[in-house]
Enzyme design. Structure first.
Site, PDB file in Angstrom:
ATOM      1  N   GLY B  12      -8.529  14.025  10.493  1.00 36.91           N
ATOM      2  CA  GLY B  12      -7.360  13.433   9.846  1.00 36.91           C
ATOM      3  C   GLY B  12      -6.979  14.230   8.610  1.00 36.91           C
ATOM      4  O   GLY B  12      -7.838  14.569   7.794  1.00 36.91           O
ATOM      5  N   LEU B  15      -3.712  12.048   2.985  1.00 37.20           N
ATOM      6  CA  LEU B  15      -4.208  12.185   1.612  1.00 37.20           C
ATOM      7  C   LEU B  15      -5.734  12.104   1.543  1.00 37.20           C
ATOM      8  O   LEU B  15      -6.370  12.888   0.840  1.00 37.20           O
ATOM      9  CB  LEU B  15      -3.620  11.084   0.727  1.00 37.20           C
ATOM     10  N   SER B 252      10.915   0.754   0.052  1.00 47.76           N
ATOM     11  CA  SER B 252       9.821   0.721  -0.924  1.00 47.76           C
ATOM     12  C   SER B 252       9.923  -0.434  -1.919  1.00 47.76           C
ATOM     13  O   SER B 252      11.008  -0.845  -2.335  1.00 47.76           O
ATOM     14  CB  SER B 252       9.812   2.037  -1.683  1.00 47.76           C
ATOM     15  N   ARG B 299       2.723  -8.518  -2.334  1.00 45.91           N
ATOM     16  CA  ARG B 299       3.407  -8.484  -1.037  1.00 45.91           C
ATOM     17  C   ARG B 299       3.121  -9.701  -0.178  1.00 45.91           C
ATOM     18  O   ARG B 299       3.996 -10.166   0.545  1.00 45.91           O
ATOM     19  CB  ARG B 299       2.991  -7.213  -0.302  1.00 45.91           C
ATOM     20  N   GLU B 406      -7.159   4.643   4.664  1.00 45.51           N
ATOM     21  CA  GLU B 406      -6.810   3.340   5.247  1.00 45.51           C
ATOM     22  C   GLU B 406      -7.821   2.918   6.312  1.00 45.51           C
ATOM     23  O   GLU B 406      -7.988   1.725   6.569  1.00 45.51           O
ATOM     24  CB  GLU B 406      -5.392   3.367   5.837  1.00 45.51           C
ATOM     25  N   SER B 421      -2.534   2.323  -2.604  1.00 47.76           N
ATOM     26  CA  SER B 421      -3.090   2.979  -1.410  1.00 47.76           C
ATOM     27  C   SER B 421      -3.172   4.485  -1.621  1.00 47.76           C
ATOM     28  O   SER B 421      -4.161   5.117  -1.249  1.00 47.76           O
ATOM     29  CB  SER B 421      -2.268   2.669  -0.167  1.00 47.76           C
TER      30      SER B 421
END
Lengths: 248, 648
Positions: B12, B15, B252, B299, B406, B421
């Site tokens: 992967g 980031l 966003s 959220r 994640e 995140s």
């Protein structure tokens, strides 16, 4: 909104086999784009002649025009497939792979040359290490604004597809790389290693090979001022050559 | 004899994967970087609004301690606190590093980093590069890794997929099995350690804000090989997304951080255009219900409020499940500078210009707080910090196999705060680097000393599996079956959860698994054929769907993103979370009397405490007999006392 969509796709099994056109007829849907049409074909891979065929192969990932994956030639124009909304396209919609990169399969091509070229152009900032040595350089808002325009290059390949100088078998670096060199040369730390970026650009395949057709800036999905970058790199390489002349 | 150089496989290139690769290379260890696609195209590019660090450049009194508290509170106290504490402490250094790498962060007039507000906090803590912060951070790390590639320390295997780990007889990871997505070849790589940085599982729900590669398949494949999976039921629903056929594009949280207001017409039958509806006829439900945090509640809270307004009060715009997100009171120049990227996306995909007309948005599946279970080691100081040299950090329950980003279950508890995140991905990649390098130094056996038969067996297993997949000639279309799985989860395992529906979903997943046996592998060619690979991913997604649904069914409480009205403990309107701290203190030395608190509060606090005793635990799924077996593990709450959340 039209009820059905006709899509003509230029396909090929592998790099050695001959390309052919295949047409699909699909129901249109609200907010449909080229990607959702290709997904519909996966769910029902039957062409307009009623023949069951292999699903179409293409590249995509983010689907919001920030990753650069899904570049293809749509109705004759190179662009990102995710941002190509069906309702805004002339019908039938034609999809072709880019022609300036080695074919892989159907709409998929191999753009690894673009990433190799970024290596050649020393497209990074040289840092002492990742340990905590405090704040970065102070940068004024205008420089940052200019840098941000350039830093959004997704290596999608649109500029190269549209560039008459860039071909499958030459070594022209092309506008994306020129613009990245300019971007790193603009940064206070990046500027310390300017010459390493300019050296490959004065060689065969470098800035002198640009024919100034200016197609690149017109097709860039991120509206990067590529012609401005070309002019600026032209200026920087001229100074660099002069410096070389007098110091070597 | 030349000293052998250790080798680590990183799967992967987002980031997390890139920052781990960068840090491990810096320690002189070779890295093989495996990715589905060129790493520059990873899903991290989709992150928009920013990255948190309590640098307090505006003199608001922010600090890493407040950042830490906001994060654990935002996550409803389900996160292991030492990791969160360490992350928030390291955050300023991480932002400065990314700045040194050349990220085009927005600046102040003096040329310093600019910060803006985000959800779940009252401070300006979010550094940003326009509204494409994830893309800009990813590019900076991609560039550093390219530098190591140029120097020969990184070998990239792009267009390759991870299929599983190679385990020896003591269940230690000795490498991985990989699939060349061009030639179709299946092969193994022997390595000192393997790091999974494979991202989230948005594709499980069919349509989400996730990218096409976010299938969760790598995590599920590893779970099927015995790795523990933690907190699967915690799936974040982002309150604001844009409709689409192929994906739900994110709008966003920074749109609200920069002043965006959420509203619906007070009268559901109001036919006027949004600009013609006067203030007095608008219902700004977040501002009215949460005067303190307003549009910037976390959220989970915002998504539930939208759900309430749209489905229960039936006030959705035009009778549809949509609300307005309004930025039209801001100047076009301000919006271009601070939010350019995302407003372009909205206009491009809907045809409406958000500078002139309010956006129509609704909630969408966005992020998985859960993921592969990973370990950590405190530094022994008692300050809730991490020993950065420990090989235990980020190690999964399989020795030698790490997870980061994640795909791991740490840091965000039951609900992630916006702009945390990007921080957790980069922090973790960097934090784990020295520990992984130490692990490779102290290995009992080098990969060369492992019998090749181990690798042959693993390869043979996967080769026969793919042969089997290609020979599937049944009736079901894999892409349609995936759609059905997604629709089932969207209808039943989303914002509001009910046990009856969750049970029905488990039966539906069983049915989908049975029909999976009757699949047709539409394409059996060898060259650049994504279909067999997708069929394998779908198999893994079915198992992951089970972990999430079963976890949700068993957790009979409300916590963060997991909301079951049947088990809601209603907070008294005038309740102050500090009362709970008082209550715990009083309780430690005397019998607490009813009169010590306003009427009803003691009863509420006792219920809250009982519930926490039972449920303030991570759920851990282990694969057994084709089912996830779920147990519960205590959470490290050594730094701040878990208490009721309140945002008004």
């Amino acid at each position: 909104m039209s009820e059905i969509v006709l899509v003509k796709i230029k396909r090929r099994e592998n790099p050695q086999s001959a390309p052919y056109w295949e047409t699909f007829e699909l129901p249109n849907k609200p907010f449909a784009n080229v990607i959702s049409v290709l997904q519909d074909i996966q769910r029902n891979p039957v062409n307009i002649g009623g023949v069951r065929v292999k699903p179409v192969v293409w590249d995509c990932n983010c689907l919001e025009e920030v990753c650069g994956s899904c570049t293809m030639v749509i109705n004759g124009r190179v662009r990102q497939a995710c941002a190509a909304l069906i309702d805004s396209l002339e019908k039938p919609v034609t999809l072709e792979p880019m022609s300036k990169f080695p074919a892989v399969r159907d709409l998929q091509v191999d753009r690894s040359r673009m990433f190799r070229d970024l290596q050649q152009a020393h497209a990074w900032i040289d840092i002492d290490g990742t340990h905590d040595i405090g704040e970065g350089p102070v940068i004024d808002q205008d420089t940052r604004h200019k840098a941000y325009e350039l830093s959004q290059c997704m290596t999608c390949g649109c500029c190269l597809e549209s560039c008459p100088q860039y071909t499958l078998d030459n070594n022209f670096l092309g506008p994306a790389v020129f613009s990245q060199a300019r971007y790193f040369n603009m940064h206070p730390t990046g500027a310390m290693h300017k010459d390493k970026r300019l050296e490959p650009l004065i060689k065969e395949g470098g800035i002198a090979n640009c024919g100034n057709a200016q197609n690149c800036a017109a097709v860039c999905p991120k509206h990067i001022p590529l012609t401005e970058s070309i002019a600026e790199i032209g200026r920087q390489t001229t100074f660099y050559l002069l410096k070389k002349l007098f110091t070597e | 004899m030349m000293k052998r150089k250790a080798k680590v496989v990183v799967v992967g290139g987002g980031l997390a994967g890139l920052s781990a690769a960068m840090k491990i290379c810096e320690a002189g260890v070779r890295v093989v970087l495996v990715s589905h696609q060129p790493v520059k195209r990873s899903h991290s590019v989709c992150a928009q609004g920013g990255i948190n660090a309590a640098i307090d450049s505006k003199g608001e009194g922010d600090s890493p301690e407040v950042h830490f508290y906001d994060t654990v509170k935002g996550g409803d106290f389900l996160a292991n606190q030492p990791l969160v504490h360490d992350m928030c402490n390291q955050a300023p250094a991480i932002i400065h590093l990314m700045d040194r790498l050349g990220v085009a962060f927005n600046r102040t007039a003096e040329g310093h980093l600019e910060f803006r507000r985000f959800g779940g906090t009252l401070y300006s803590r979010t550094a940003f590069a326009g509204a494409t912060t994830g893309q800009q951070l990813l590019y900076a790390l991609d560039e550093q890794v390219r530098r190591y590639e140029h120097d020969g320390l990184v070998e990239k295997l792009e267009w390759h997929e991870y299929l599983g780990v190679v385990l020896d007889e003591s269940q230690v990871c000795r490498g991985g099995v990989f699939h060349d997505l061009r030639t179709g070849a299946i092969f193994t790589i022997a390595a000192d350690a393997v790091i999974l940085a494979t991202g989230g599982p948005g594709q499980l729900y069919g349509k989400s804000t996730g990218s096409a590669v976010c299938t969760g398949s790598a995590a599920a494949a590893t779970y099927l090989q015995g790795a523990k999976y933690g907190n699967g039921e915690f799936i974040q629903i982002h309150p604001t997304a844009i409709p689409g056929q192929d994906k739900l594009r994110l709008m966003s949280e920074s749109a609200r951080g920069e002043g965006g207001r959420i509203w619906v017409p007070k009268d559901a039958k109001d036919k006027r255009g949004p600009k013609d509806i006067p203030e007095s006829d608008r219902y700004y439900f977040l501002e009215e219900n949460y005067p303190l945090f307003g549009n910037l509640v976390p959220r989970d809270v915002a998504s539930r409020e939208i759900y309430e307004v749209v489905y229960n009060k039936k006030l959705g715009v035009g009778g549809e499940a949509m609300v307005y997100l309004d930025l039209t009171h801001k100047s076009p120049e301000f919006l271009d500078d601070r939010l350019g990227g995302i407003l372009d996306i909205y206009e491009k995909f809907t045809g409406d210009n958000p500078k002139n007309t309010p956006m129509k948005i609704f909630p969408a599946v966005h992020y998985s707080m859960g993921g592969l279970w990973t370990d950590y080691e405190s530094d022994g100081s008692g300050n809730g910090l991490i020993d950065h040299q420990s090989p235990k950090n980020q190690m999964t329950s399989i020795r030698g196999l790490y997870a980061v980003g994640e795909v791991d279950y740490q840091y965000h508890g039951a609900n992630r705060l916006g702009a945390n995140s990007l921080l957790s991905c980069i922090y973790t990649g960097i934090m784990m680097g020295p520990g992984v390098a130490n692990y490779t130094k102290n290995l009992d056996k080098a990969p060369e000393d492992i019998p090749s038969s181990l690798f042959d067996q693993a390869r043979n297993k996967w080769e026969s599996r793919f042969k089997e997949i290609k020979s599937m000639h049944g009736k079901e279309n894999p892409y349609s079956l995936h759609n059905e799985l997604g629709e089932t989860l969207l209808a039943n395992v989303l914002i509001v959860r009910e046990n009856e529906k969750l049970e029905a979903t488990l039966s539906k997943i069983d049915e989908i698994e049975t029909r999976f046996g009757d699949l047709h592998c539409l394409d059996t060619s060898d060259w650049a054929n994504p279909t067999p690979s997708f069929v394998n991913q779908l198999h893994n997604m079915i198992h992951l769907a089970r972990i999430i649904t079963k976890g949700a069914l068993l957790r009979n409480e409300c916590r963060g993103a997991h909301y079951k009205p049947e088990f809601e403990i209603v907070q008294p309107a005038e309740f102050d979370p500090h009362e709970y701290i008082d209550y715990l203190e009083k309780k430690s030395y005397e019998e607490v009397r009813e009169e010590a608190f306003p009427p009803g509060h003691l009863e509420y606090m006792k219920k809250f405490e009982d519930n926490n005793n039972k449920w303030l635990k991570s759920s851990i799924a282990v694969y057994n007999d084709n089912q996830p077996e779920i147990s519960y593990e205590d959470v490290d709450a050594s730094q701040v006392t878990p208490r009721p959340r309140k945002y008004n």
